[in-house]
Design an enzyme around this catalytic site. Structure first.
Site, PDB file in Angstrom:
ATOM      1  CD  GLU A 140      16.407 -32.624  16.117  1.00 29.48           C
ATOM      2  OE1 GLU A 140      16.976 -32.849  17.196  1.00 29.48           O
ATOM      3  OE2 GLU A 140      15.173 -32.711  15.958  1.00 29.48           O
ATOM      4  CD  GLU A 143      15.741 -25.744  19.980  1.00 26.38           C
ATOM      5  OE1 GLU A 143      15.385 -26.594  20.806  1.00 26.38           O
ATOM      6  OE2 GLU A 143      15.543 -25.858  18.766  1.00 26.38           O
ATOM      7  CB  SER A 191      20.599 -30.587  26.999  1.00 22.53           C
ATOM      8  OG  SER A 191      21.032 -31.325  25.880  1.00 22.53           O
ATOM      9  CG  ASN A 245      10.331 -30.661  19.110  1.00 23.18           C
ATOM     10  OD1 ASN A 245       9.449 -31.312  18.547  1.00 23.18           O
ATOM     11  ND2 ASN A 245      11.489 -30.399  18.538  1.00 23.18           N
ATOM     12  N   GLY A 287      20.409 -32.382  22.701  1.00 23.53           N
ATOM     13  CA  GLY A 287      20.563 -33.821  22.833  1.00 23.53           C
ATOM     14  C   GLY A 287      21.936 -34.283  23.280  1.00 23.53           C
ATOM     15  CG  HIS A 340      14.248 -28.146  15.745  1.00 29.40           C
ATOM     16  ND1 HIS A 340      15.269 -29.071  15.668  1.00 29.40           N
ATOM     17  CD2 HIS A 340      13.950 -28.028  17.070  1.00 29.40           C
ATOM     18  CE1 HIS A 340      15.564 -29.494  16.875  1.00 29.40           C
ATOM     19  NE2 HIS A 340      14.782 -28.883  17.751  1.00 29.40           N
ATOM     20  CE  LYS A 371      14.274 -32.617  19.527  1.00 32.54           C
ATOM     21  NZ  LYS A 371      15.736 -32.623  19.696  1.00 32.54           N
TER      22      LYS A 371
END
Length: 298
Positions: A139, A209, A255, A52, A215, A137, A54
């Site tokens: 985010e 996730e 990560s 991904n 991250g 996701h 992003k």
């Protein structure tokens, strides 16, 4: 203080591994008290390695260069591979990757048409050859305030347009600390998959996730990730039956890098990875694509 907090984190991870070992179907809160673990073997499902990008990279030329490097790592022996890339780069990256890598979109809007400025719907994506799209996701859930109901609408719209969806789920750090992992995954799965039939599930993959790992450099140990994947697979079993649960690909994200992928992919219920930052390095992501599972550890 930093060392103390990290020690507490590691102790919690170790404790959860033991709970998973003795409880079988759940490392946290069991979604169903009488459920039995769905039995799986390593690579019963074909591995699926995905990246991904992003909001990266910044130019079309950079996207082409990165995609070219990644595609060079894919061989006939590599697992199925997909890249989720920003809308402006989709067609350029498709041309570079050819049939080596599936190119997907990072999100879509569920509406078919109308006054939705900035919207990109499944029909538009399908018309340029996109087959896979991310939904849910973390985010998008947090920054863009996408609700479970909106995410479900995305999933259903994609399936109605003969496309495939990767439904992303996972708990926050606060939810992890309160041992709510199983409950969060159950809610997000059941709400995200509402109205999706057993027949539709062939077009669905799940990406677990943990938000606290995205991250941050923190990665759930392979044993912890495996225990949550078992929880998710048993939730799907409750919803759709054992056969579909065994057939559904459940990927891990958070990560993931070249140093952690082998251990993760040695677990029987981890069917692939959804990789963020590490997918922006062609050499490193090539190593992830061509992982070497630690079979002796299974």
């Amino acid at each position: 203080l930093h060392l103390l907090l990290w020690f507490v984190f590691k102790m919690k991870v170790a404790a959860l591994s033991l709970i998973s070992f003795f409880a079988g179907a759940s490392a946290f809160t069991s979604p169903s008290p009488n459920v039995q673990r769905v039995g799986t073997q390593l690579f019963e499902r074909k591995p699926f390695i995905t990246g991904n990008w992003k909001l990266n990279p910044q130019t079309k030329d950079e996207a082409i260069e990165l995609a070219t490097g990644i595609a060079a790592s894919v061989t006939p022996d590599s697992p199925d591979t997909a890249l989720f890339v920003p809308f402006p780069f989709i067609e350029s990256v498709q041309k570079v990757c050819g049939d080596k890598i599936m190119i997907g979109a990072e999100m879509c809007t569920p509406e078919a048409s109308g006054a939705f400025t900035g919207g990109i719907n499944p029909q538009m994506l399908h018309s340029i050859g996109v087959e896979w799209v991310l939904a849910g996701h973390s985010e998008r859930r947090t920054i863009n305030k996408e609700s479970d109901e909106y995410i479900n609408a995305q999933c259903r719209s994609l399936i109605e347009n003969d496309m495939n969806v990767m439904l992303c789920i996972g708990e926050t750090d606060e939810e992890f600390e309160k041992d709510l992992v199983g409950s969060v995954c159950e809610v997000q799965l059941k709400k995200g998959l509402a109205g999706i039939t057993a027949e539709d599930m062939s077009r669905v993959a799940i990406a677990y996730e943990p938000v606290w790992a995205i991250g941050t450099g923190k990665v759930a140990t392979p044993e912890i990730a495996q225990s949550v994947h078992v929880i998710c697979r048993n939730i799907i079993k409750d919803m759709y039956g054992e056969e579909i649960a065994n057939d559904t690909q459940i990927l891990y994200g958070g990560s993931v890098n070249a140093g952690s992928v082998d251990g993760l992919m040695s677990q029987p219920d981890i069917d692939g990875t959804l990789v963020g930052g590490a997918s922006l390095d062609a050499e490193g992501f090539g190593r992830i694509i061509n992982f070497e599972p630690a079979l002796a550890a299974v």
